[in-house]
Design a protein around this motif. Structure first.
Motif, PDB file in Angstrom:
ATOM      1  N   ARG A 270      16.405  -9.233 -15.691  1.00  0.00           N
ATOM      2  CA  ARG A 270      17.215  -8.621 -16.752  1.00  0.00           C
ATOM      3  C   ARG A 270      18.647  -8.417 -16.242  1.00  0.00           C
ATOM      4  N   CYS A 271      18.803  -7.945 -15.006  1.00  0.00           N
ATOM      5  CA  CYS A 271      20.138  -7.765 -14.415  1.00  0.00           C
ATOM      6  C   CYS A 271      20.855  -9.101 -14.270  1.00  0.00           C
ATOM      7  N   LEU A 272      20.118 -10.131 -13.868  1.00  0.00           N
ATOM      8  CA  LEU A 272      20.705 -11.463 -13.754  1.00  0.00           C
ATOM      9  C   LEU A 272      21.242 -11.934 -15.103  1.00  0.00           C
ATOM     10  N   ILE A 273      20.458 -11.770 -16.141  1.00  0.00           N
ATOM     11  CA  ILE A 273      20.868 -12.161 -17.487  1.00  0.00           C
ATOM     12  C   ILE A 273      22.138 -11.426 -17.887  1.00  0.00           C
ATOM     13  N   GLU A 274      22.181 -10.126 -17.623  1.00  0.00           N
ATOM     14  CA  GLU A 274      23.369  -9.329 -17.940  1.00  0.00           C
ATOM     15  C   GLU A 274      24.575  -9.781 -17.124  1.00  0.00           C
ATOM     16  N   ASP A 275      24.375  -9.939 -15.821  1.00  0.00           N
ATOM     17  CA  ASP A 275      25.488 -10.272 -14.935  1.00  0.00           C
ATOM     18  C   ASP A 275      26.100 -11.630 -15.245  1.00  0.00           C
ATOM     19  N   GLU A 276      25.271 -12.607 -15.575  1.00  0.00           N
ATOM     20  CA  GLU A 276      25.806 -13.936 -15.851  1.00  0.00           C
ATOM     21  C   GLU A 276      26.140 -14.124 -17.331  1.00  0.00           C
ATOM     22  N   GLN A 277      25.971 -13.070 -18.107  1.00  0.00           N
ATOM     23  CA  GLN A 277      26.257 -13.097 -19.549  1.00  0.00           C
ATOM     24  C   GLN A 277      25.528 -14.245 -20.251  1.00  0.00           C
TER      25      GLN A 277
ATOM     26  N   ALA B 124      16.177  -8.951  -3.462  1.00  0.00           N
ATOM     27  CA  ALA B 124      16.624 -10.273  -3.898  1.00  0.00           C
ATOM     28  C   ALA B 124      15.403 -11.156  -4.086  1.00  0.00           C
ATOM     29  N   TYR B 125      15.598 -12.236  -4.851  1.00  0.00           N
ATOM     30  CA  TYR B 125      14.508 -13.191  -5.016  1.00  0.00           C
ATOM     31  C   TYR B 125      15.057 -14.569  -5.322  1.00  0.00           C
ATOM     32  N   CYS B 126      14.227 -15.563  -5.039  1.00  0.00           N
ATOM     33  CA  CYS B 126      14.525 -16.942  -5.396  1.00  0.00           C
ATOM     34  C   CYS B 126      13.270 -17.531  -6.025  1.00  0.00           C
ATOM     35  N   LEU B 127      13.416 -17.994  -7.246  1.00  0.00           N
ATOM     36  CA  LEU B 127      12.313 -18.559  -8.024  1.00  0.00           C
ATOM     37  C   LEU B 127      12.554 -20.055  -8.162  1.00  0.00           C
TER      38      LEU B 127
ATOM     39  N   MET C  75      15.504 -24.964  -8.391  1.00  0.00           N
ATOM     40  CA  MET C  75      15.699 -23.525  -8.231  1.00  0.00           C
ATOM     41  C   MET C  75      16.128 -22.960  -9.580  1.00  0.00           C
ATOM     42  N   ARG C  76      15.271 -22.165 -10.161  1.00  0.00           N
ATOM     43  CA  ARG C  76      15.541 -21.605 -11.480  1.00  0.00           C
ATOM     44  C   ARG C  76      16.396 -20.350 -11.396  1.00  0.00           C
ATOM     45  N   GLN C  77      16.102 -19.483 -10.433  1.00  0.00           N
ATOM     46  CA  GLN C  77      16.827 -18.221 -10.328  1.00  0.00           C
ATOM     47  C   GLN C  77      17.000 -17.822  -8.876  1.00  0.00           C
ATOM     48  N   LEU C  78      18.177 -17.331  -8.573  1.00  0.00           N
ATOM     49  CA  LEU C  78      18.468 -16.690  -7.295  1.00  0.00           C
ATOM     50  C   LEU C  78      19.258 -15.446  -7.645  1.00  0.00           C
ATOM     51  N   TYR C  79      18.776 -14.301  -7.187  1.00  0.00           N
ATOM     52  CA  TYR C  79      19.449 -13.066  -7.566  1.00  0.00           C
ATOM     53  C   TYR C  79      19.367 -12.045  -6.444  1.00  0.00           C
ATOM     54  N   VAL C  80      20.485 -11.357  -6.239  1.00  0.00           N
ATOM     55  CA  VAL C  80      20.557 -10.255  -5.287  1.00  0.00           C
ATOM     56  C   VAL C  80      20.910  -8.993  -6.065  1.00  0.00           C
ATOM     57  N   ASP C  81      20.143  -7.934  -5.841  1.00  0.00           N
ATOM     58  CA  ASP C  81      20.393  -6.656  -6.495  1.00  0.00           C
ATOM     59  C   ASP C  81      21.855  -6.249  -6.325  1.00  0.00           C
ATOM     60  N   ARG C  82      22.429  -5.705  -7.373  1.00  0.00           N
ATOM     61  CA  ARG C  82      23.854  -5.371  -7.387  1.00  0.00           C
ATOM     62  C   ARG C  82      24.281  -4.517  -6.194  1.00  0.00           C
ATOM     63  N   SER C  83      23.443  -3.578  -5.803  1.00  0.00           N
ATOM     64  CA  SER C  83      23.816  -2.661  -4.717  1.00  0.00           C
ATOM     65  C   SER C  83      23.706  -3.297  -3.330  1.00  0.00           C
ATOM     66  N   HIS C  84      23.229  -4.536  -3.254  1.00  0.00           N
ATOM     67  CA  HIS C  84      23.055  -5.205  -1.962  1.00  0.00           C
ATOM     68  C   HIS C  84      23.903  -6.470  -1.825  1.00  0.00           C
ATOM     69  N   ARG C  85      24.853  -6.636  -2.694  1.00  0.00           N
ATOM     70  CA  ARG C  85      25.672  -7.851  -2.664  1.00  0.00           C
ATOM     71  C   ARG C  85      26.731  -7.804  -1.578  1.00  0.00           C
TER      72      ARG C  85
ATOM     73  N   ASN D 146      30.174 -18.887 -15.090  1.00  0.00           N
ATOM     74  CA  ASN D 146      29.815 -18.020 -13.961  1.00  0.00           C
ATOM     75  C   ASN D 146      30.526 -18.523 -12.698  1.00  0.00           C
ATOM     76  N   GLU D 147      31.811 -18.262 -12.642  1.00  0.00           N
ATOM     77  CA  GLU D 147      32.649 -18.800 -11.572  1.00  0.00           C
ATOM     78  C   GLU D 147      32.225 -18.309 -10.189  1.00  0.00           C
ATOM     79  N   ALA D 148      31.772 -17.075 -10.091  1.00  0.00           N
ATOM     80  CA  ALA D 148      31.345 -16.543  -8.796  1.00  0.00           C
ATOM     81  C   ALA D 148      30.134 -17.319  -8.269  1.00  0.00           C
ATOM     82  N   ALA D 149      29.181 -17.604  -9.141  1.00  0.00           N
ATOM     83  CA  ALA D 149      27.993 -18.360  -8.715  1.00  0.00           C
ATOM     84  C   ALA D 149      28.362 -19.792  -8.360  1.00  0.00           C
ATOM     85  N   VAL D 150      29.201 -20.413  -9.168  1.00  0.00           N
ATOM     86  CA  VAL D 150      29.635 -21.778  -8.875  1.00  0.00           C
ATOM     87  C   VAL D 150      30.301 -21.819  -7.501  1.00  0.00           C
TER      88      VAL D 150
END
Length: 135
Positions: free
Chosen positions: A19-26, A61-64, A74-84, A114-118
């Protein structure tokens, strides 16, 4: 940091992070947390594999991904906001390349805005192979 394979019991936390990933990447995904939990449960029960980064037994964090035959997707890679900004995504990817993704290429999709991810994936060594367009 500890890296372990996800279990079905982890789906609630994974759905929260998703859910956070969806929000963060809009991303336009309208799914609620119940739907995301069920989707994650289905993924882990079928085609997808997930590795978790844990700190003090908490998933940070997780990688799916899944094995698509000729490559890993790789469908998803996400790090919790407080651990970035601590190198966690890099450590997780390094671990996967050393221990799991040893025999073929990895592909992923990134939202164009999503320029940061790119930028992260380019720094890590990924290169654009295809532009997928939508209308």
């Amino acid at each position: 940091m500890e890296i372990v394979k996800a279990k079905l019991g982890d789906v609630k936390r994974l759905a929260e992070l998703n859910r956070c990933l969806i929000e963060d990447e809009q991303h336009p995904n309208p799914m609620n947390i119940t739907e995301l939990t069920e989707r994650m449960r289905e993924w882990l029960a079928t085609d997808y594999i997930c590795y978790l980064a844990k700190e003090s037994r908490h998933i940070i964090a997780y990688c799916l991904y899944r094995n698509d035959g000729g490559y890993y997707y790789m469908r998803q890679l996400y790090v919790d906001r407080s651990h970035r900004r601590k190198g966690i995504a890099t450590q997780l990817l390094d671990w996967l390349y050393e221990n799991v993704w040893t025999d073929k290429k990895v592909r992923l999709d990134v939202l164009a805005h999503n320029e940061a991810a790119v930028a992260f994936y380019k720094r890590y060594g990924f290169r654009i192979g295809v532009y997928r367009m939508e209308k």
